[in-house]
Design a protein around this motif. Structure first.
Motif, PDB file in Angstrom:
ATOM      1  N   GLY A 342     -21.540  61.764  59.362  1.00 50.11           N
ATOM      2  CA  GLY A 342     -21.556  61.874  57.907  1.00 50.11           C
ATOM      3  C   GLY A 342     -20.289  62.415  57.283  1.00 50.11           C
ATOM      4  O   GLY A 342     -20.262  62.719  56.087  1.00 50.11           O
ATOM      5  N   TYR A 343     -19.201  62.527  58.051  1.00 50.70           N
ATOM      6  CA  TYR A 343     -17.961  63.074  57.511  1.00 50.70           C
ATOM      7  C   TYR A 343     -17.091  62.010  56.843  1.00 50.70           C
ATOM      8  O   TYR A 343     -16.155  62.335  56.115  1.00 50.70           O
ATOM      9  CB  TYR A 343     -17.145  63.754  58.609  1.00 50.70           C
ATOM     10  N   ILE A 344     -17.376  60.755  57.125  1.00 46.68           N
ATOM     11  CA  ILE A 344     -16.565  59.672  56.565  1.00 46.68           C
ATOM     12  C   ILE A 344     -17.499  58.498  56.278  1.00 46.68           C
ATOM     13  O   ILE A 344     -18.362  58.160  57.090  1.00 46.68           O
ATOM     14  CB  ILE A 344     -15.434  59.289  57.549  1.00 46.68           C
ATOM     15  N   SER A 345     -17.371  57.904  55.116  1.00 43.83           N
ATOM     16  CA  SER A 345     -18.260  56.815  54.713  1.00 43.83           C
ATOM     17  C   SER A 345     -17.877  55.516  55.414  1.00 43.83           C
ATOM     18  O   SER A 345     -16.808  55.407  56.010  1.00 43.83           O
ATOM     19  CB  SER A 345     -18.178  56.621  53.199  1.00 43.83           C
ATOM     20  N   ASP A 346     -18.753  54.526  55.306  1.00 44.29           N
ATOM     21  CA  ASP A 346     -18.459  53.220  55.903  1.00 44.29           C
ATOM     22  C   ASP A 346     -17.186  52.625  55.306  1.00 44.29           C
ATOM     23  O   ASP A 346     -16.361  52.050  56.025  1.00 44.29           O
ATOM     24  CB  ASP A 346     -19.633  52.253  55.683  1.00 44.29           C
ATOM     25  N   GLU A 347     -17.040  52.761  53.993  1.00 48.46           N
ATOM     26  CA  GLU A 347     -15.862  52.201  53.342  1.00 48.46           C
ATOM     27  C   GLU A 347     -14.593  52.934  53.778  1.00 48.46           C
ATOM     28  O   GLU A 347     -13.545  52.319  54.017  1.00 48.46           O
ATOM     29  CB  GLU A 347     -16.017  52.275  51.822  1.00 48.46           C
ATOM     30  N   GLU A 348     -14.683  54.258  53.899  1.00 48.68           N
ATOM     31  CA  GLU A 348     -13.520  55.023  54.351  1.00 48.68           C
ATOM     32  C   GLU A 348     -13.195  54.702  55.808  1.00 48.68           C
ATOM     33  O   GLU A 348     -12.020  54.663  56.194  1.00 48.68           O
ATOM     34  CB  GLU A 348     -13.783  56.515  54.185  1.00 48.68           C
ATOM     35  N   LEU A 349     -14.229  54.476  56.622  1.00 48.36           N
ATOM     36  CA  LEU A 349     -14.004  54.103  58.011  1.00 48.36           C
ATOM     37  C   LEU A 349     -13.254  52.772  58.081  1.00 48.36           C
ATOM     38  O   LEU A 349     -12.312  52.613  58.855  1.00 48.36           O
ATOM     39  CB  LEU A 349     -15.327  54.002  58.765  1.00 48.36           C
ATOM     40  N   ARG A 350     -13.669  51.842  57.264  1.00 44.85           N
ATOM     41  CA  ARG A 350     -13.005  50.542  57.234  1.00 44.85           C
ATOM     42  C   ARG A 350     -11.518  50.703  56.853  1.00 44.85           C
ATOM     43  O   ARG A 350     -10.633  50.125  57.488  1.00 44.85           O
ATOM     44  CB  ARG A 350     -13.718  49.608  56.257  1.00 44.85           C
ATOM     45  N   LYS A 351     -11.252  51.511  55.836  1.00 38.59           N
ATOM     46  CA  LYS A 351      -9.870  51.735  55.413  1.00 38.59           C
ATOM     47  C   LYS A 351      -9.074  52.448  56.509  1.00 38.59           C
ATOM     48  O   LYS A 351      -7.899  52.131  56.747  1.00 38.59           O
ATOM     49  CB  LYS A 351      -9.853  52.555  54.114  1.00 38.59           C
ATOM     50  N   GLU A 354      -8.037  50.001  59.086  1.00 44.80           N
ATOM     51  CA  GLU A 354      -6.909  49.203  58.583  1.00 44.80           C
ATOM     52  C   GLU A 354      -5.603  49.991  58.683  1.00 44.80           C
ATOM     53  O   GLU A 354      -4.547  49.429  58.985  1.00 44.80           O
ATOM     54  CB  GLU A 354      -7.160  48.785  57.135  1.00 44.80           C
ATOM     55  N   ILE A 355      -5.685  51.282  58.422  1.00 48.38           N
ATOM     56  CA  ILE A 355      -4.476  52.115  58.495  1.00 48.38           C
ATOM     57  C   ILE A 355      -3.939  52.151  59.921  1.00 48.38           C
ATOM     58  O   ILE A 355      -2.718  52.092  60.136  1.00 48.38           O
ATOM     59  CB  ILE A 355      -4.782  53.537  57.968  1.00 48.38           C
ATOM     60  N   ILE A 356      -4.836  52.252  60.910  1.00 42.56           N
ATOM     61  CA  ILE A 356      -4.387  52.213  62.310  1.00 42.56           C
ATOM     62  C   ILE A 356      -3.712  50.879  62.599  1.00 42.56           C
ATOM     63  O   ILE A 356      -2.641  50.817  63.221  1.00 42.56           O
ATOM     64  CB  ILE A 356      -5.576  52.442  63.266  1.00 42.56           C
ATOM     65  N   GLU A 357      -4.336  49.793  62.147  1.00 44.04           N
ATOM     66  CA  GLU A 357      -3.747  48.460  62.313  1.00 44.04           C
ATOM     67  C   GLU A 357      -2.361  48.401  61.669  1.00 44.04           C
ATOM     68  O   GLU A 357      -1.380  47.959  62.290  1.00 44.04           O
ATOM     69  CB  GLU A 357      -4.670  47.413  61.684  1.00 44.04           C
ATOM     70  N   ASN A 358      -2.264  48.867  60.432  1.00 39.87           N
ATOM     71  CA  ASN A 358      -0.991  48.815  59.697  1.00 39.87           C
ATOM     72  C   ASN A 358       0.070  49.696  60.356  1.00 39.87           C
ATOM     73  O   ASN A 358       1.254  49.346  60.396  1.00 39.87           O
ATOM     74  CB  ASN A 358      -1.216  49.256  58.258  1.00 39.87           C
ATOM     75  N   PHE A 359      -0.354  50.854  60.828  1.00 36.25           N
ATOM     76  CA  PHE A 359       0.529  51.794  61.516  1.00 36.25           C
ATOM     77  C   PHE A 359       1.177  51.121  62.727  1.00 36.25           C
ATOM     78  O   PHE A 359       2.399  51.190  62.935  1.00 36.25           O
ATOM     79  CB  PHE A 359      -0.296  53.011  61.932  1.00 36.25           C
ATOM     80  N   ILE A 360       0.359  50.435  63.528  1.00 30.83           N
ATOM     81  CA  ILE A 360       0.864  49.779  64.733  1.00 30.83           C
ATOM     82  C   ILE A 360       1.832  48.649  64.375  1.00 30.83           C
ATOM     83  O   ILE A 360       2.901  48.503  64.978  1.00 30.83           O
ATOM     84  CB  ILE A 360      -0.312  49.230  65.584  1.00 30.83           C
ATOM     85  N   VAL A 361       1.462  47.841  63.367  1.00 33.12           N
ATOM     86  CA  VAL A 361       2.297  46.688  63.013  1.00 33.12           C
ATOM     87  C   VAL A 361       3.630  47.140  62.417  1.00 33.12           C
ATOM     88  O   VAL A 361       4.697  46.617  62.766  1.00 33.12           O
ATOM     89  CB  VAL A 361       1.553  45.759  62.033  1.00 33.12           C
ATOM     90  N   ARG A 362       3.597  48.111  61.513  1.00 33.05           N
ATOM     91  CA  ARG A 362       4.849  48.598  60.927  1.00 33.05           C
ATOM     92  C   ARG A 362       5.773  49.155  62.007  1.00 33.05           C
ATOM     93  O   ARG A 362       6.987  48.943  61.975  1.00 33.05           O
ATOM     94  CB  ARG A 362       4.553  49.674  59.882  1.00 33.05           C
ATOM     95  N   ARG A 363       5.212  49.853  62.967  1.00 36.12           N
ATOM     96  CA  ARG A 363       6.029  50.407  64.046  1.00 36.12           C
ATOM     97  C   ARG A 363       6.604  49.290  64.924  1.00 36.12           C
ATOM     98  O   ARG A 363       7.729  49.382  65.398  1.00 36.12           O
ATOM     99  CB  ARG A 363       5.184  51.365  64.896  1.00 36.12           C
TER     100      ARG A 363
END
Length: 798
Positions: A342-351, A354-363
């Motif tokens: 309950g510390y992070i919502s489904d929508e926040e989990l999805r975002k 995406e941030i992990i995905e974006n982090f890897i691609v930018r690097r």
């Protein structure tokens, strides 16, 4: 421990004996070649009239269950099982061929002395109990039922039966008699006398028993239990665990699970002992750990097999899987756990995914090394937990802040760096999976009719096209101008010059005009969005490549977006930097170093430099003497502003911070140290004065929310606050009356109280204990209430 010479048949013969292969053992695994060797040895014994043949050892724990003596086999499963299969094949063959004049083979004795216990209950007649799949196959052969094919049990039985059919009667009798010559070393372990079956197993394994990591851990979990408890734990925990992640994935799962729990990513060869250390250090029961592992196994299955699991995040997990950066799994496990708690919502989990995905691609685009992520991904979760525990910040905001706070090789590339590197990125020579992924995302972003780029590239319907070709014709050189060679070198394999087409072979190195206008095949007729830009171009050169790269970048920045830092009033936090990171330590404060696991306090980079060298020199002085370091000498006069390490050993200290860091790196590389063996805690500002609740001059050292928590804790601990006042502070009204700017009750019985529709947790993670019950203090304090909180606290001390 009792060890003695014994005979294989003598060991297994006799009533009231049962030989149990415990569930933690691997399945029976002898191959045909092992059986061929055994048969060859037995024939040699028979032909040369040998009196004995050494057949190895059998290690077991003997338990009396009241009705029979159980022998729990620690080592020797393969030998006992194979001899039993051979005896069974002899019995069945002789019984099926009564015409044979076999005089010395007593089939009734084989059955009742070696294979079954004729006086036992029906359910317990078989002397040998294998693990489940093997046991079913063995029982079918014993009872003459339909054989279970595709098992080593049935396959080896069939081999023996076939070979028996090729023997003469004297040969068969000779080989049967030779079985009685198989001598063994029988080793009986006695746990009640201090024998540890697990340590014996480890010793056997270290000398050649080829087990998978998961096999070793399963043995560790189950081996020291009684047989009935082993069966229960295997059925309730280990079997569901393997079924959830898949047998082929169990080693990888354990590696990432341990990384999540210990915040270190271990080499697979070390997992067995690291699992033991984790269990011992955690103080948790094996049952608790297994229950937790099953929960994380569900996360692992969702993360690694998104095609088989339909979740709101499957599409993102599929994309992350294509990036082939497996070390992000522990961090995604953290996110799944936070979501389920309950510390992070489904929508926040999805975002966050995406941030992990974006982090890897930018690097990747910015050519930052992936090995820097091994440590980062396993530590971010712990840093996020600390943030939400120490201050008023949501899990999602803490997650974003921690990723954005990384520096050096671990950094999250900003838009300026991303754009600069995107236009020159060698996309064509990227790993095939990454190349297809990037082109697919650029093609499909913002459109409804998606193109399955990966499938079309894999089946060669689409191929990657260089608009400016790899081999330039004279016409191309003329069009590119006098700097054609520089232009081709700089832009050939970059995003601006690459696209997808079904007509690569038709295009070849044709001029741009032909590629564009070729009937039905040219860019003018393409339905791919990647080719839209070409339709309005009359020529192709540096200007067009750069302009198209800029247009693609505008898409890229939206696809692989960068989160905003969470707004907090926190000063920049000190950060641990390993020796192998490209960290900027200029004008930084170094407050601690960790060298080979030992923490050492320091006041600046110079002191850190001296203390690190002192430890490393003591560890291996030969590295200093033999490596030719320019900053090292055997006398004071060899270096500037010398610092003595020992007699005939001095280091130069008259260098800047970056050069000091390079010197440390040079020594660590020469010593082949791991990344975490030498670390420095660096920060931008001096550490604030330590907080002391008995010293009001230190109250400004911590935030208001932390100050309130400490004051409530002190009053409760010292018994200076009444039950009635605690009850009143559970209400918003009384809290508001005392502390004007606070909108939530100061105290609550649950951490998720007053949450409403928000995902934000409004109470501190660590509860206080009041009259034996948990009591949570809100984090929703403001600096304007600081004086009111201090006055309220003082009023209780009078």
């Amino acid at each position: 421990m009792d060890a003695s010479k014994n005979n294989m048949l003598r060991l297994i013969s006799g009533p009231d004996k049962k030989f149990i292969i415990p569930v933690y053992q691997r399945p029976y695994s002898w191959k045909k070649e092992n059986c061929e060797q055994l048969l060859k040895d037995l024939k040699e014994v028979y032909e040369r009239k040998h009196q004995s043949h050494f057949f190895g050892s059998v290690v077991y724990v003997s338990e009396n269950n009241g009705s029979c003596q159980e022998f729990i086999i620690i080592d020797g499963q393969q030998r006992i099982t194979t001899v039993s299969l051979f005896l069974l094949a002899i019995r069945n063959y002789v019984q099926k061929h009564p015409e044979l004049d076999v005089k010395t083979i007593n089939t009734r004795k084989i059955k009742n002395a070696y294979l079954t216990d004729e006086y036992a209950d029906n359910a317990k007649k078989l002397k040998l109990k294998l693990i489940q799949s093997d046991d079913d196959a063995y029982n079918a052969l014993i009872e003459g039922k339909q054989p279970i094919e595709d098992t080593s049990i049935t396959s080896n039985y069939n081999y023996f039966y076939s070979e028996i059919g090729k023997m003469t009667v004297p040969e068969l009798e000779g080989v049967y008699n030779a079985i009685s010559t198989l001598d063994i070393v029988s080793i009986s372990l006695k746990p009640e006398d201090g024998d540890n079956p697990q340590l014996i197993f480890e010793s056997l394994n270290s000398t050649g028993l080829d087990l998978e990591t998961a096999d070793k851990i399963r043995n560790y979990v189950l081996m020291n239990m009684k047989h009935a408890k082993q069966e229960k734990f295997y059925r309730d925990y280990w079997e569901p665990l393997e079924q959830t992640v898949g047998h082929g994935e169990i080693n990888k799962f354990i590696r990432f699970y341990l990384a999540n729990k210990t915040r270190r990513l271990y080499d697979e060869k070390k997992l067995y002992f690291e699992f033991k250390y984790y269990r011992e250090d955690s103080g948790l029961s094996l049952e608790s750990i297994l229950q937790d592992m099953i929960e994380y196994a569900e996360y692992y299955r969702e993360i690694t097999a998104p095609d088989k699991n339909s979740t709101p995040y499957s599409d993102i997990l599929k994309r992350i899987s294509k990036l082939d950066v497996k070390t992000c799994v522990p961090l995604i496990m953290d996110l799944f756990k936070a979501n389920s708690s309950g510390y992070i919502s489904d929508e926040e989990l999805r975002k966050a995914l995406e941030i992990i995905e974006n982090f890897i691609v930018r690097r990747e685009v910015c050519d930052l090394p992936t090995n820097a992520l091994n440590k980062l991904f396993v530590q971010v979760g712990a840093e996020v937990d600390k943030d939400i525990n120490d201050e008023d910040i949501s899990y999602y905001d803490a997650f974003c802040r921690e990723l954005l706070s990384k520096t050096g090789r671990s950094r999250f590339p900003n838009n300026h760096e991303f754009r600069e590197r995107f236009e020159s990125y060698d996309l064509y020579n990227a790993k095939p999976g990454m190349r297809k992924y990037i082109l697919e995302r650029l093609e499909n972003f913002g459109i409804r009719e998606l193109v399955d780029v990966e499938k079309l590239v894999d089946d060669k319907t689409l191929t990657i096209e260089h608009v400016m070709p790899q081999t330039l014709s004279d016409e191309w050189k003329k069009q590119l101008g006098e700097n054609w060679e520089l232009i081709q070198t700089r832009y050939l394999n970059t995003p601006g010059n690459l696209t997808l087409t079904a007509y690569n072979s038709d295009y070849s190195n044709s001029p741009f005009e032909k590629k564009k206008t070729m009937p039905e095949k040219g860019f003018l007729f393409s339905k791919l969005t990647l080719n839209d830009y070409f339709k309005n171009c009359d020529s192709w050169g540096e200007e067009q490549i750069r302009e198209r790269a800029g247009i693609l970048y505008q898409k890229a920045e939206k696809i692989w977006w960068m989160p905003s830092a969470a707004e907090t009033d926190e000063d920049a936090k000190p950060e641990w930097v390993s020796w192998d990171e490209d960290a900027d330590v200029t004008s930084k404060l170094v407050t601690q170093v960790e060298v080979m696991g030992t923490l050492i306090n320091t006041k600046d980079m110079t002191e850190a430099y001296r203390k690190i060298h002192a430890v490393l020199f003591e560890l291996d002085p030969t590295i200093y003497y033999n490596s030719g370091f320019s900053w090292f000498g055997k006398s004071k006069t060899d270096v500037r502003k010398a610092r003595k390490l020992s007699d005939n050993a001095y280091i130069e200290t008259n260098t800047n911070s970056q050069d000091k860091m390079k010197a440390i790196k040079a020594v660590c590389e020469a010593m082949e140290l791991d990344s975490d063996d030498v670390r420095l805690l660096i920060g931008d500002k001096p550490v604030k004065a330590a907080f002391d609740i008995n010293d009001e001059s230190t109250y400004s050292a911590i935030k208001t929310r932390k100050l309130a928590y400490e004051m409530f804790g002190k009053l409760i601990h010292d018994g200076l606050i009444s039950k009635e006042e605690v009850q009143s502070l559970r209400t918003k009204e009384r809290t508001k009356e005392l502390f004007r700017h606070t909108d939530y009750s100061a105290l609550a019985d649950r951490r998720d109280a007053n949450k409403g529709n928000s995902s934000q947790i409004r109470y501190r993670k660590n509860p206080l204990i009041f009259e034996g019950k948990e009591l949570y203090v809100t984090t929703q304090w403001f600096d304007d209430d600081r004086d009111a909180i201090v006055q309220w606290y003082r009023s209780h001390l009078k």
